[in-house]
Design a protein around this motif. Structure first.
Motif, PDB file in Angstrom:
ATOM      1  N   LYS A 171     -27.479   5.862  14.557  1.00 39.69           N
ATOM      2  CA  LYS A 171     -27.939   5.623  15.924  1.00 39.69           C
ATOM      3  C   LYS A 171     -28.983   6.648  16.376  1.00 39.69           C
ATOM      4  O   LYS A 171     -29.737   6.395  17.321  1.00 39.69           O
ATOM      5  N   ASP A 172     -29.054   7.797  15.681  1.00 37.57           N
ATOM      6  CA  ASP A 172     -30.029   8.821  16.059  1.00 37.57           C
ATOM      7  C   ASP A 172     -31.384   8.592  15.390  1.00 37.57           C
ATOM      8  O   ASP A 172     -32.414   9.026  15.918  1.00 37.57           O
ATOM      9  N   THR A 173     -31.380   7.955  14.217  1.00 37.16           N
ATOM     10  CA  THR A 173     -32.639   7.752  13.491  1.00 37.16           C
ATOM     11  C   THR A 173     -33.185   6.336  13.614  1.00 37.16           C
ATOM     12  O   THR A 173     -34.375   6.122  13.413  1.00 37.16           O
ATOM     13  N   LEU A 174     -32.343   5.382  13.927  1.00 34.64           N
ATOM     14  CA  LEU A 174     -32.818   4.005  14.087  1.00 34.64           C
ATOM     15  C   LEU A 174     -33.532   3.849  15.428  1.00 34.64           C
ATOM     16  O   LEU A 174     -33.121   4.442  16.430  1.00 34.64           O
ATOM     17  N   PRO A 175     -34.583   3.018  15.471  1.00 36.45           N
ATOM     18  CA  PRO A 175     -35.327   2.826  16.736  1.00 36.45           C
ATOM     19  C   PRO A 175     -34.614   1.862  17.689  1.00 36.45           C
ATOM     20  O   PRO A 175     -35.185   0.868  18.136  1.00 36.45           O
ATOM     21  N   ILE A 176     -33.355   2.187  18.023  1.00 35.38           N
ATOM     22  CA  ILE A 176     -32.568   1.310  18.897  1.00 35.38           C
ATOM     23  C   ILE A 176     -33.144   1.293  20.308  1.00 35.38           C
ATOM     24  O   ILE A 176     -33.092   0.264  20.999  1.00 35.38           O
ATOM     25  N   THR A 177     -33.740   2.395  20.723  1.00 37.34           N
ATOM     26  CA  THR A 177     -34.346   2.442  22.053  1.00 37.34           C
ATOM     27  C   THR A 177     -35.466   1.413  22.180  1.00 37.34           C
ATOM     28  O   THR A 177     -35.710   0.876  23.269  1.00 37.34           O
ATOM     29  N   ALA A 178     -36.151   1.122  21.071  1.00 31.86           N
ATOM     30  CA  ALA A 178     -37.204   0.101  21.112  1.00 31.86           C
ATOM     31  C   ALA A 178     -36.615  -1.288  21.390  1.00 31.86           C
ATOM     32  O   ALA A 178     -37.304  -2.164  21.919  1.00 31.86           O
ATOM     33  N   LEU A 179     -35.342  -1.492  21.029  1.00 29.88           N
ATOM     34  CA  LEU A 179     -34.685  -2.768  21.301  1.00 29.88           C
ATOM     35  C   LEU A 179     -34.241  -2.856  22.760  1.00 29.88           C
ATOM     36  O   LEU A 179     -34.301  -3.928  23.370  1.00 29.88           O
TER      37      LEU A 179
END
Length: 725
Positions: free
Chosen positions: A55-63
């Motif tokens: 969750k820290d390295t995946l671009p979840i904020t972009a989602l």
């Protein structure tokens, strides 16, 4: 190498120099494109460090740009809950952690998918993939653009992948959602779509409200009652939905005259749609409508858990358009239960089986039978929403859209509730095979014809004219159907996939994803032990056919053919083997680099992408074809890594089908001189590692006007006859 170059003439040196220069240009272009892709896209061809993806390295904020907190990955289903303060925005997940379906390259396509709490896709991002057609062909931008289409669409909507339909139907606001399918990458985008929708549905049913599995029903066992048309209507077994023109045009805010040019002047202008719907699995319905034999035939071909729906229509606007393709998903009509779309697909049933036999039934302008797959969890006893998607172009710029909905439920007297049971998903490869049945049948029939000709080559080659006509007809079929239409161009990349699959754990489903390629590989592999490489290289290779045509054009244009001396030719044919071995070695060091270097094959440019590509690739492919106008099948003879691989296996062949006689080579040299690919040696021996089995030598041998042995025998016989006279 210095010895080889010093031995060839100036023309060959020039051609090889141009080839090497172009190859270097292509490699530089590819390296630049790969570097640009790595910097601009997360779809790089792979680090494989899954442990760093969290969750820290995946671009979840972009989602979910509005998120304030991302929860830990859940243990029951590997998804990350995303919140804005304490409000759940949705869930994010890596696709391969839920469904690790392998892509066309043999490795999963890893996607980061975001699904909002209301079942709407927030965004889909490509994290990693190895699909060659995107990495080293269309570009990663094409894949990024495809997955971008999911944003803002609900999993309740019907998704239709069809570029042509998308352009016709506009935005799809009337119901059906049309996604551009990315021409030339059909298999890859089907895999992506299957992964996105299947994982999203699983997450929605497990985590979101309103998406749980619907109740299920089963047909009651009862005696069959044959009914006429009025009885079917009055009992509710056939549902009738009437839409008047006044209702439709008023809802559109227009008049009939605005669309008059779209309709047949013989149709009743007051009746917009008369739509009839029936659940065919129910024996009372199926037998009453279609007759006992047609019903039995349909049920015999139906997979367990699948459903058949009959839909017919009259009026100005029927349920299928004039350009509807049988066997596909309709764009004008759709169905849903519990807010979730239920995909219906035309069965392409013959007109005889769709003939309505119920007494007093009216005539129908259009009649169709659609299949619902068991994986849809369709509830035969549940209420079904039937949606009519209306798209009426007023002119070439403006299209008016409207969606009308009606509801139907099979009478309670015909079903009973049962325990909910999740249907097992039909494998994607099987769905692809079923979708491409026409292509598969056409290819199989053509292969049977070709193999028959090879088996009976001695007899059939006695008619030289017909043999030549057949060969050229088959080469055109290979280029246009097998190559451009069915995308059946084998490649050295397929060899990479096979070797890596053997190393990493063989999975047949990877190869089953493309039925045309699979069938061609099976037939080619078997033929190597019978005829050598000739069946494929001489008849089934689309680029080989294109080379043959280039050579023919060169002769017709009066281009002087370069005849390479025998001793030089025998050395040059070994150039393709180090190319093959080098590519295989590099593939085990870095697969992505090997896939880029595999551009030494012009197949992707000339066949898969039909020359629609960056100029260095196109120039390289055209240069090889132009070279083939001077030297017959220049690329096949000296540079084809795939041909080298086939020749290695073909060396194990157990038969020598091409007939030879003692006169061949000693002294007759006709076949030796006529063999354009120079596979016949001076002593008459055939080099099966180089022979493309064009069968021209057999035509010559069986010709009374071309074979020197036959001509000499006839001359002697005539002399004897004259002496006797």
């Amino acid at each position: 190498m210095r010895f080889y170059i010093s031995a060839v003439d100036k023309n060959l040196i020039t051609i090889l120099s141009v080839f090497l220069t172009l190859l270097l240009s292509v490699y530089v272009q590819l390296t630049h494109a790969a570097t640009h892709t790595d910097n601009q896209s997360t779809a790089a061809a792979s680090t494989g460090e899954q442990s760093t993806l969290n969750k820290d390295t995946l671009p979840i904020t972009a989602l979910f740009p509005k998120n304030t907190r991302i929860g830990d990955k859940q243990t029951d289903l590997p998804v990350y809950p995303v919140y804005q303060l304490d409000q759940l925005l949705g869930y994010a997940w890596l696709s391969d952690e839920i469904n690790d379906l392998a892509g066309f390259s043999g490795r999963p396509i890893r996607l980061l998918i975001g699904l909002q709490a209301d079942g709407t896709f927030s965004k889909v991002i490509v994290i990693e993939h190895h699909e060659p057609v995107f990495l080293h062909g269309l570009g990663n931008e094409a894949l990024d653009q495809f997955v971008a289409q999911y944003s803002g669409h609900s999993i309740k909507q019907q998704v239709i992948i069809s570029s042509a339909q998308k352009n016709k139907a506009g935005s799809g606001s009337a119901g059906a959602v049309f996604f551009d399918g990315v021409t030339k990458a059909t298999i890859s985008v089907l895999i992506v779509n299957d992964v996105v929708l299947s994982t999203a549905l699983q997450v929605a049913r497990d985590k979101l409200e309103g998406f749980s599995l619907p109740a299920q029903s089963a047909l009651l066992e009862k005696d069959v009652e044959i009914m006429d048309w009025p009885a079917l209507l009055s009992s509710g077994l056939v549902h009738q939905w009437l839409v008047s023109s006044d209702e439709a045009f008023t809802s559109l805010g227009r008049k009939y005259s605005d669309y008059k040019h779209l309709f047949d002047s013989n149709d009743d202008p007051d009746s917009f749609t008369e739509l009839y719907y029936a659940y065919l699995n129910a024996p009372d319905v199926g037998i009453s409508l279609l007759g006992e034999s047609a019903y039995a035939s349909l049920m015999a071909d139906l997979a367990d858990g699948d459903h058949l729906i009959w839909i017919a229509s009259n009026g100005l606007y029927r349920h299928i358009s004039d350009d509807f393709m049988p066997g596909t998903v309709p764009s004008r009509i759709s169905m849903s239960q519990g807010g979730l779309n239920t995909e219906i697909k035309d069965t392409n049933t013959s007109a005889e089986l769709k003939n309505i036999v119920a007494k007093n039934a009216p005539e129908f302008s259009e009649s169709s039978i659609f299949r619902i797959k068991g994986i849809s969890n369709f509830n035969l006893g549940g209420e079904t929403a039937i949606k009519l998607n209306i798209n009426l172009p007023r002119n070439h710029l403006i299209t008016d859209s409207l969606a009308l909905t009606d509801h139907y439920q099979l009478p309670k007297s015909h079903w009973t509730a049962i325990e909910v049971k999740q249907q097992t998903a039909t494998p994607l490869w099987l769905r692809i095979w079923l979708d491409r049945i026409p292509q598969i049948l056409t290819l199989v029939i053509s292969l049977i014809i070709l193999i028959t000709v090879f088996i009976k080559q001695d007899k059939l080659s006695r008619n030289a004219v017909r043999m030549h006509q057949f060969r050229w007809g088959y080469l055109w079929f290979t280029l246009l159907f097998t190559g451009y239409y069915a995308q059946g161009q084998l490649s050295v990349v397929n060899i990479f996939t096979l070797l890596h699959a053997i190393k990493d754990g063989f999975d047949l489903t990877i190869f089953l994803l493309d039925p045309v390629i699979f069938i061609l590989w099976i037939v080619t592999f078997v033929s190597l032990f019978i005829w050598g490489r000739g069946l494929f290289c001489g008849w089934l290779c689309p680029f080989g056919a294109l080379q043959e045509m280039a050579s023919w054009c060169g002769k017709k244009l009066g281009i002087k053919q370069i005849r390479i001396a025998e001793n030089k030719h025998r050395k040059l044919i070994y150039l393709k083997y180090p190319i093959l071995l080098g590519l295989i070695a590099v593939s085990f060091y870095e697969l992505s680099l090997a896939e880029r270097l595999a551009e030494v094959e012009p197949f992707k440019t000339s066949i898969t992408l039909v020359f629609v590509r960056h100029w260095p690739f196109v120039l390289y492919a055209l240069a090889l074809l132009v070279g083939g106008m001077f030297i017959h099948k220049f690329y096949c003879r000296y540079l084809c890594a795939l041909g080298a691989g086939l020749a290695i296996i073909g060396a194990l062949r157990r038969f020598e089908w091409l007939k030879r006689i003692p006169f061949c080579g000693t002294p007759c040299q006709t076949c030796h001189h006529r063999c354009e690919i120079k596979a016949i040696k001076r002593d008459g021996e055939i080099d099966y590692n180089e022979c493309i089995q064009c069968l021209e030598c057999i035509v010559i041998l069986n010709s009374e006007d071309q074979c020197a042995d036959t001509l000499l025998k006839r001359k002697k016989q005539n002399l004897i006859n004259s002496v006797n006279v």
